[in-house]
Design an enzyme around this catalytic site. Structure first.
Site, PDB file in Angstrom:
ATOM      1  N   HIS A  60       0.850  -1.198   0.000  1.00 18.88           N
ATOM      2  CA  HIS A  60       0.000   0.000   0.000  1.00 18.88           C
ATOM      3  C   HIS A  60       0.880   1.241   0.000  1.00 18.88           C
ATOM      4  O   HIS A  60       2.100   1.145   0.166  1.00 18.88           O
ATOM      5  CB  HIS A  60      -0.983  -0.004   1.179  1.00 18.88           C
ATOM      6  CG  HIS A  60      -0.384   0.244   2.526  1.00 18.88           C
ATOM      7  ND1 HIS A  60       0.358  -0.692   3.199  1.00 18.88           N
ATOM      8  CD2 HIS A  60      -0.445   1.316   3.333  1.00 18.88           C
ATOM      9  CE1 HIS A  60       0.730  -0.210   4.370  1.00 18.88           C
ATOM     10  NE2 HIS A  60       0.261   1.019   4.480  1.00 18.88           N
ATOM     11  N   HIS A  62       0.839   5.738   0.925  1.00 18.27           N
ATOM     12  CA  HIS A  62       0.201   6.948   1.451  1.00 18.27           C
ATOM     13  C   HIS A  62       0.821   8.135   0.729  1.00 18.27           C
ATOM     14  O   HIS A  62       2.041   8.161   0.510  1.00 18.27           O
ATOM     15  CB  HIS A  62       0.444   7.109   2.946  1.00 18.27           C
ATOM     16  CG  HIS A  62      -0.047   5.976   3.785  1.00 18.27           C
ATOM     17  ND1 HIS A  62      -1.382   5.767   4.026  1.00 18.27           N
ATOM     18  CD2 HIS A  62       0.621   5.001   4.446  1.00 18.27           C
ATOM     19  CE1 HIS A  62      -1.512   4.706   4.814  1.00 18.27           C
ATOM     20  NE2 HIS A  62      -0.308   4.213   5.068  1.00 18.27           N
ATOM     21  N   TYR A 148      11.837   4.226   0.086  1.00 21.78           N
ATOM     22  CA  TYR A 148      10.733   4.656  -0.785  1.00 21.78           C
ATOM     23  C   TYR A 148       9.845   5.672  -0.075  1.00 21.78           C
ATOM     24  O   TYR A 148       8.658   5.446   0.132  1.00 21.78           O
ATOM     25  CB  TYR A 148       9.920   3.439  -1.228  1.00 21.78           C
ATOM     26  CG  TYR A 148      10.781   2.311  -1.725  1.00 21.78           C
ATOM     27  CD1 TYR A 148      11.590   2.465  -2.857  1.00 21.78           C
ATOM     28  CD2 TYR A 148      10.829   1.096  -1.036  1.00 21.78           C
ATOM     29  CE1 TYR A 148      12.411   1.435  -3.290  1.00 21.78           C
ATOM     30  CE2 TYR A 148      11.640   0.064  -1.475  1.00 21.78           C
ATOM     31  CZ  TYR A 148      12.426   0.243  -2.595  1.00 21.78           C
ATOM     32  OH  TYR A 148      13.234  -0.777  -3.028  1.00 21.78           O
TER      33      TYR A 148
END
Length: 178
Positions: A60, A62, A148
């Site tokens: 996932h 954000h 990342y």
């Protein structure tokens, strides 16, 4: 089909959580990080937005985006980004009957979670949440160890020190965002 009521605020900043359809033991986003970067670049070239903060985790991500002053359509951008990414990876994921009937891939969850950033304090709390997330999920012990993340840009800009988050607790309701 459910009709989602979303606020339309031109030029606003938004916090997003975007998930893969199959999150368990899935490392697709970091395994295909270069393709994900291409998808962001492709989308930003066609529909401008500013990426204020981002963290890409294995299953996932954000982000905080700020849209142009006259624009409210973040859904179009996510649709384009997710589509680009999906079209450029090999097939083979598990696909539900419903998705098959609509000729959809099974890469992403259909929806995403968004939050309109209300003020500077809200913005700061969400940026901290984004940068703390790899530690929260146990991927690293220090925020600076996760490659990342926009955290490294914030360090270069002097917003954070390299050791930020090493022993701090981020005061945010984490259950709300994952």
């Amino acid at each position: 089909m459910t009709a989602y009521i979303r606020p339309h605020v031109p030029g606003a900043s938004w916090f997003f959580t975007v998930n893969l359809a199959q999150r368990k033991n899935n490392r697709l986003l970091v395994d295909k990080i270069d393709l994900l970067r291409e998808a962001f670049k492709y989308t930003k070239h066609r529909y401008i937005f500013r990426m204020d903060a981002v963290v890409i985790l294995p299953n996932h991500m954000h982000c905080i985006w700020t849209l142009p002053q006259a624009d409210t359509d973040f859904s179009k951008r996510w649709n384009m980004l997710k589509g680009y990414f999906s079209r450029h990876i090999e097939k083979g994921e598990k696909i539900s009957t419903g998705r098959k009937s609509r000729r959809e891939r099974g890469v992403w969850q259909r929806r995403f979670w968004e939050h309109l950033i209300r003020d500077q304090n809200d913005f700061n709390r969400h940026v901290e949440y984004i940068h703390w997330n790899p530690v929260k999920h146990g991927w690293v012990k220090k925020v600076s160890d996760w490659p990342y993340s926009s955290f490294h840009h914030y360090v270069e800009q002097g917003v954070y020190t390299e050791n930020w988050g090493s022993c701090e607790h981020i005061d945010i309701d984490a259950a709300k965002y994952d």
